[in-house]
Design a protein around this motif. Structure first.
Motif, PDB file in Angstrom:
ATOM      1  N   ASP A 145       0.753  -1.537  -0.209  1.00  0.00           N
ATOM      2  CA  ASP A 145       0.541  -0.116   0.088  1.00  0.00           C
ATOM      3  C   ASP A 145       1.171   1.455   0.050  1.00  0.00           C
ATOM      4  OD1 ASP A 145      -1.035   1.920   1.411  1.00  0.00           O
ATOM      5  OD2 ASP A 145      -2.837   0.672   1.012  1.00  0.00           O
ATOM      6  N   TYR A 146       1.120   2.111  -0.766  1.00  0.00           N
ATOM      7  CA  TYR A 146       1.858   3.226  -0.825  1.00  0.00           C
ATOM      8  C   TYR A 146       1.900   4.130   0.053  1.00  0.00           C
ATOM      9  CZ  TYR A 146       1.978   2.823  -6.112  1.00  0.00           C
ATOM     10  OH  TYR A 146       1.807   2.006  -7.368  1.00  0.00           O
ATOM     11  N   TYR A 147       0.417   4.235   1.216  1.00  0.00           N
ATOM     12  CA  TYR A 147       0.674   5.025   1.958  1.00  0.00           C
ATOM     13  C   TYR A 147       1.039   4.157   3.588  1.00  0.00           C
ATOM     14  CZ  TYR A 147      -0.869   8.957  -1.308  1.00  0.00           C
ATOM     15  OH  TYR A 147      -0.906   9.216  -2.138  1.00  0.00           O
ATOM     16  N   ALA A 148      -0.088   3.097   3.824  1.00  0.00           N
ATOM     17  CA  ALA A 148      -0.068   2.733   5.003  1.00  0.00           C
ATOM     18  C   ALA A 148       0.542   1.573   5.510  1.00  0.00           C
ATOM     19  CB  ALA A 148      -1.628   1.940   5.877  1.00  0.00           C
ATOM     20  N   ASP A 149       1.751   0.456   4.288  1.00  0.00           N
ATOM     21  CA  ASP A 149       2.393   0.174   3.872  1.00  0.00           C
ATOM     22  C   ASP A 149       2.891  -0.758   2.956  1.00  0.00           C
ATOM     23  OD1 ASP A 149       3.409  -2.942   4.862  1.00  0.00           O
ATOM     24  OD2 ASP A 149       1.204  -3.966   4.625  1.00  0.00           O
ATOM     25  N   ASN A 150       4.482   0.168   3.319  1.00  0.00           N
ATOM     26  CA  ASN A 150       5.216   0.380   1.580  1.00  0.00           C
ATOM     27  C   ASN A 150       7.089  -0.462   2.381  1.00  0.00           C
ATOM     28  OD1 ASN A 150       6.160   2.328   3.248  1.00  0.00           O
ATOM     29  ND2 ASN A 150       5.405   3.547   1.613  1.00  0.00           N
ATOM     30  N   CYS A 151       7.515  -0.040   1.600  1.00  0.00           N
ATOM     31  CA  CYS A 151       8.681  -0.444   2.056  1.00  0.00           C
ATOM     32  C   CYS A 151       9.437   0.607   2.493  1.00  0.00           C
ATOM     33  CB  CYS A 151       9.853  -0.204   0.520  1.00  0.00           C
ATOM     34  SG  CYS A 151       9.464   1.182   0.713  1.00  0.00           S
ATOM     35  N   THR A 152       9.445   1.050   3.012  1.00  0.00           N
ATOM     36  CA  THR A 152       9.819   2.385   4.127  1.00  0.00           C
ATOM     37  C   THR A 152       8.892   1.127   5.443  1.00  0.00           C
ATOM     38  OG1 THR A 152      10.247   3.974   3.106  1.00  0.00           O
ATOM     39  CG2 THR A 152      10.085   4.780   5.130  1.00  0.00           C
ATOM     40  N   THR A 153       7.552   1.919   6.101  1.00  0.00           N
ATOM     41  CA  THR A 153       6.338   1.125   6.779  1.00  0.00           C
ATOM     42  C   THR A 153       7.564  -0.176   7.649  1.00  0.00           C
ATOM     43  OG1 THR A 153       5.071   0.419   5.414  1.00  0.00           O
ATOM     44  CG2 THR A 153       5.494   2.687   5.890  1.00  0.00           C
ATOM     45  N   ARG A 154       7.707  -1.043   6.553  1.00  0.00           N
ATOM     46  CA  ARG A 154       7.951  -2.375   6.879  1.00  0.00           C
ATOM     47  C   ARG A 154       9.369  -1.927   7.857  1.00  0.00           C
ATOM     48  NH1 ARG A 154       5.032  -7.666   6.025  1.00  0.00           N
ATOM     49  NH2 ARG A 154       3.383  -6.068   5.284  1.00  0.00           N
ATOM     50  N   VAL A 155      10.620  -1.101   7.165  1.00  0.00           N
ATOM     51  CA  VAL A 155      11.753  -0.907   7.446  1.00  0.00           C
ATOM     52  C   VAL A 155      11.107  -0.245   9.383  1.00  0.00           C
ATOM     53  CG1 VAL A 155      13.315   0.561   7.765  1.00  0.00           C
ATOM     54  CG2 VAL A 155      12.771  -1.104   5.873  1.00  0.00           C
ATOM     55  N   ARG A 156      10.556   0.663   8.458  1.00  0.00           N
ATOM     56  CA  ARG A 156      10.386   1.981   9.941  1.00  0.00           C
ATOM     57  C   ARG A 156      10.012   0.253  11.799  1.00  0.00           C
ATOM     58  NH1 ARG A 156       5.010   4.636  10.231  1.00  0.00           N
ATOM     59  NH2 ARG A 156       4.515   2.035  10.167  1.00  0.00           N
ATOM     60  N   ASP A 157       8.372  -0.020  11.106  1.00  0.00           N
ATOM     61  CA  ASP A 157       7.818  -1.663  12.351  1.00  0.00           C
ATOM     62  C   ASP A 157       9.048  -2.348  12.579  1.00  0.00           C
ATOM     63  OD1 ASP A 157       5.719   0.239  11.462  1.00  0.00           O
ATOM     64  OD2 ASP A 157       4.665  -1.308  10.578  1.00  0.00           O
ATOM     65  N   ALA A 158       9.562  -2.949  11.636  1.00  0.00           N
ATOM     66  CA  ALA A 158      10.784  -3.591  12.023  1.00  0.00           C
ATOM     67  C   ALA A 158      11.688  -3.096  13.649  1.00  0.00           C
ATOM     68  CB  ALA A 158      11.308  -3.903  10.692  1.00  0.00           C
ATOM     69  N   LEU A 159      11.893  -1.562  13.124  1.00  0.00           N
ATOM     70  CA  LEU A 159      13.383  -1.155  13.817  1.00  0.00           C
ATOM     71  C   LEU A 159      12.398  -0.709  14.867  1.00  0.00           C
ATOM     72  CD1 LEU A 159      15.130   1.853  11.860  1.00  0.00           C
ATOM     73  CD2 LEU A 159      15.707  -0.459  13.265  1.00  0.00           C
ATOM     74  N   ASP A 160      11.056  -0.261  15.370  1.00  0.00           N
ATOM     75  CA  ASP A 160      10.050  -0.417  16.039  1.00  0.00           C
ATOM     76  C   ASP A 160      10.243  -1.452  16.777  1.00  0.00           C
ATOM     77  OD1 ASP A 160       8.250   1.920  18.137  1.00  0.00           O
ATOM     78  OD2 ASP A 160       6.669   0.809  16.957  1.00  0.00           O
ATOM     79  N   LYS A 161       9.859  -3.177  16.174  1.00  0.00           N
ATOM     80  CA  LYS A 161       9.341  -4.268  17.555  1.00  0.00           C
ATOM     81  C   LYS A 161      10.956  -4.410  17.926  1.00  0.00           C
ATOM     82  CE  LYS A 161       8.492  -8.622  15.736  1.00  0.00           C
ATOM     83  NZ  LYS A 161       7.099  -8.603  16.830  1.00  0.00           N
ATOM     84  N   ALA A 162      12.106  -4.342  17.666  1.00  0.00           N
ATOM     85  CA  ALA A 162      12.775  -4.561  17.967  1.00  0.00           C
ATOM     86  C   ALA A 162      13.698  -3.577  19.207  1.00  0.00           C
ATOM     87  CB  ALA A 162      14.333  -4.753  16.814  1.00  0.00           C
ATOM     88  N   LEU A 163      13.017  -2.294  18.932  1.00  0.00           N
ATOM     89  CA  LEU A 163      13.456  -1.069  20.394  1.00  0.00           C
ATOM     90  C   LEU A 163      11.866  -1.084  20.802  1.00  0.00           C
ATOM     91  CD1 LEU A 163      14.670   1.340  17.676  1.00  0.00           C
ATOM     92  CD2 LEU A 163      15.970   0.927  19.907  1.00  0.00           C
ATOM     93  N   GLY A 164      10.799  -2.665  20.891  1.00  0.00           N
ATOM     94  CA  GLY A 164       9.807  -1.872  21.969  1.00  0.00           C
ATOM     95  C   GLY A 164       8.614  -0.970  22.188  1.00  0.00           C
ATOM     96  N   GLY A 165       8.750  -0.520  20.673  1.00  0.00           N
ATOM     97  CA  GLY A 165       7.224   0.421  20.033  1.00  0.00           C
ATOM     98  C   GLY A 165       8.473   2.048  20.955  1.00  0.00           C
ATOM     99  N   VAL A 166      10.067   1.763  21.199  1.00  0.00           N
ATOM    100  CA  VAL A 166      10.190   3.962  21.539  1.00  0.00           C
ATOM    101  C   VAL A 166       9.537   4.493  20.490  1.00  0.00           C
ATOM    102  CG1 VAL A 166      11.949   4.704  21.786  1.00  0.00           C
ATOM    103  CG2 VAL A 166      11.015   2.618  22.811  1.00  0.00           C
ATOM    104  N   ILE A 167      10.029   3.793  18.886  1.00  0.00           N
ATOM    105  CA  ILE A 167       9.546   5.114  17.495  1.00  0.00           C
ATOM    106  C   ILE A 167       8.421   5.547  17.764  1.00  0.00           C
ATOM    107  CG2 ILE A 167      10.271   5.303  15.062  1.00  0.00           C
ATOM    108  CD1 ILE A 167      12.094   3.387  15.753  1.00  0.00           C
ATOM    109  N   LYS A 168       7.455   4.382  17.856  1.00  0.00           N
ATOM    110  CA  LYS A 168       6.069   4.763  17.975  1.00  0.00           C
ATOM    111  C   LYS A 168       5.728   6.098  18.453  1.00  0.00           C
ATOM    112  CE  LYS A 168       1.457   3.045  16.705  1.00  0.00           C
ATOM    113  NZ  LYS A 168       0.743   1.662  16.459  1.00  0.00           N
ATOM    114  N   ALA A 169       6.162   5.127  20.149  1.00  0.00           N
ATOM    115  CA  ALA A 169       5.632   6.246  21.044  1.00  0.00           C
ATOM    116  C   ALA A 169       5.968   7.632  20.724  1.00  0.00           C
ATOM    117  CB  ALA A 169       6.412   5.527  22.393  1.00  0.00           C
TER     118      ALA A 169
END
Length: 405
Positions: A145-169
């Motif tokens: 999905d161009y806006y909600a699920d793309n090559c950058t949001t996947r990278v962002r989500d992988a990083l956030d998952k490893a950091l325990g949600g710090v980025i999203k918060a």
């Protein structure tokens, strides 16, 4: 993002997943892993205008480095263009040696920036394990999905998952600088006709206010937003997530503007000029008037069909509930015979008058909806284009009255 053959991609994925011994990062302790976000600047081709990024894992002992990215697609996939039109795009995760991937971007002149990230050994190992799991053939594909699920949001989500949600918060508490529409117009401005088509097809979803987490669907935005994120160190203190940032290769292609172009003035002037020409040719050049009116009605009808199809037949949710459907409607096709009847001095039928009134009501309703408090869709440019043209056409169609018996 680069297209590649699906078969070759799955062979690479299979080798990396099944034979991790050939990739020392697969079994290196977390203390030996360096994690970086690598951001590639926009390219010249339309699918490259949004940029690209990847996560780099580097084993500090062996020196081996791999780039993991989520931007692989295949033009040769069965029904690729049909699936694209329906909003069902299939993308894959991929991995390749850093030197090979970055060499490609140097060759095509796109900038490369590396941000070394402050992950703990445990977080680095968790990220590595997740990426290798995601790399398996049964896990590598996803619906793009161009806006909600793309090559950058996947990278962002992988990083956030490893950091325990710090980025999203951190990022959800901040507002993004632009909407999806503004970012799209800005990045596609080098291809004006494509930019206009995309802007015309975007509905209210593209104009919703975004936070920085949502705004990080773009590689450059994620790169900028991570600079302000702070994580907890081994002593309980706070330190920047980005430890250092390096420009590895400068940009050699055209750079998108910092702001989105304002389409109101050019489209408004175009609509006004076209309406004036229609009014001037109505009596002096009736054939030219009919031809110009036919051109507009056919274009409006075709646009209406496409917008209706995007809403009802596809998964492109960013195009749903598009108010431009009221401005450019399939009703336009029903007025084509009337335009030529008027050319010969024959008054419109009652049916044609009803269709015309419905279309004018739809245009005025679009204006009213836009002026209401809380209106979301920002389609002022298209209102300014369509309104004077419809008024000019209506004036000419209504000026011919039935002859008295």
């Amino acid at each position: 993002m680069r297209p590649t053959a699906r078969l070759l991609t799955f062979l690479v994925l299979l080798l990396l997943a099944v034979l991790p011994a050939h990739a020392s990062i697969a079994n290196a302790p977390g203390a030996n892993l360096e994690v970086s976000l690598v951001t590639y600047g926009p390219g010249d081709v339309y699918w490259e205008r949004f940029g690209h990024d990847a996560l780099e894992l580097r084993d500090t002992v062996s020196g081996e480095a791999m780039n993991f990215n989520y931007g692989v697609f295949d033009f040769n996939e069965k029904n690729f263009f049909l699936n694209f039109a329906r909003g069902r795009m299939h993308y894959l995760m991929d991995a390749e040696p850093t030197e090979d991937e970055e060499g490609y971007y140097v060759q095509v002149g796109r900038s490369i920036t590396r941000q070394h990230l402050a992950l703990s050994p445990g977080q680095a190992a968790a990220l590595r394990d997740f990426l290798l799991w995601n790399l398996r053939p049964e896990n590598a594909g996803y619906n793009y999905d161009y806006y909600a699920d793309n090559c950058t949001t996947r990278v962002r989500d992988a990083l956030d998952k490893a950091l325990g949600g710090v980025i999203k918060a951190h990022l959800t508490a901040q507002a993004a600088g632009m909407t999806y529409r503004q970012q799209t117009d800005r990045l596609m401005s080098a291809q004006p006709w494509l930019m206009l088509l995309l802007d015309l097809g975007l509905g209210p979803y593209a104009d919703q206010p975004l936070n920085a987490w949502q705004g990080s669907f773009l590689p450059a935005e994620l790169q900028a937003n991570l600079r302000d994120v702070r994580v907890t160190d081994d002593h309980g203190g706070k330190r920047p997530l980005v430890q250092d940032e390096q420009l590895l290769s400068p940009n050699h292609v055209s750079v998108p503007p910092a702001l989105a172009p304002d389409l109101r003035m050019p489209l408004g002037i175009a609509g006004l000029i076209f309406a004036i020409v229609l009014a001037l040719t109505a009596r002096r050049r009736p054939t030219a008037h009919a031809l110009l009116g036919t051109l507009y009605l056919i274009a409006a009808g075709l646009v209406g069909i496409v917008l209706l199809a995007l809403w009802t037949l596809t998964s492109h949710h960013s195009a749903w509930a598009n108010a431009n459907l009221l401005l450019f409607s399939p009703l336009a096709f029903l007025l084509l015979p009337t335009l030529w009847r008027v050319r010969h001095g024959i008054a419109p039928t009652r049916f044609a008058n009803i269709v015309l009134m419905l279309q004018l009501f739809a245009v005025l309703a679009t204006v009213a909806l836009h002026l209401l408090p809380g209106a979301v869709q920002q389609n002022q440019p298209w209102i300014l284009l369509a309104l004077p043209v419809w008024l000019a056409l209506a004036w000419n169609l209504r000026r011919v009255t039935p002859a008295r018996s």
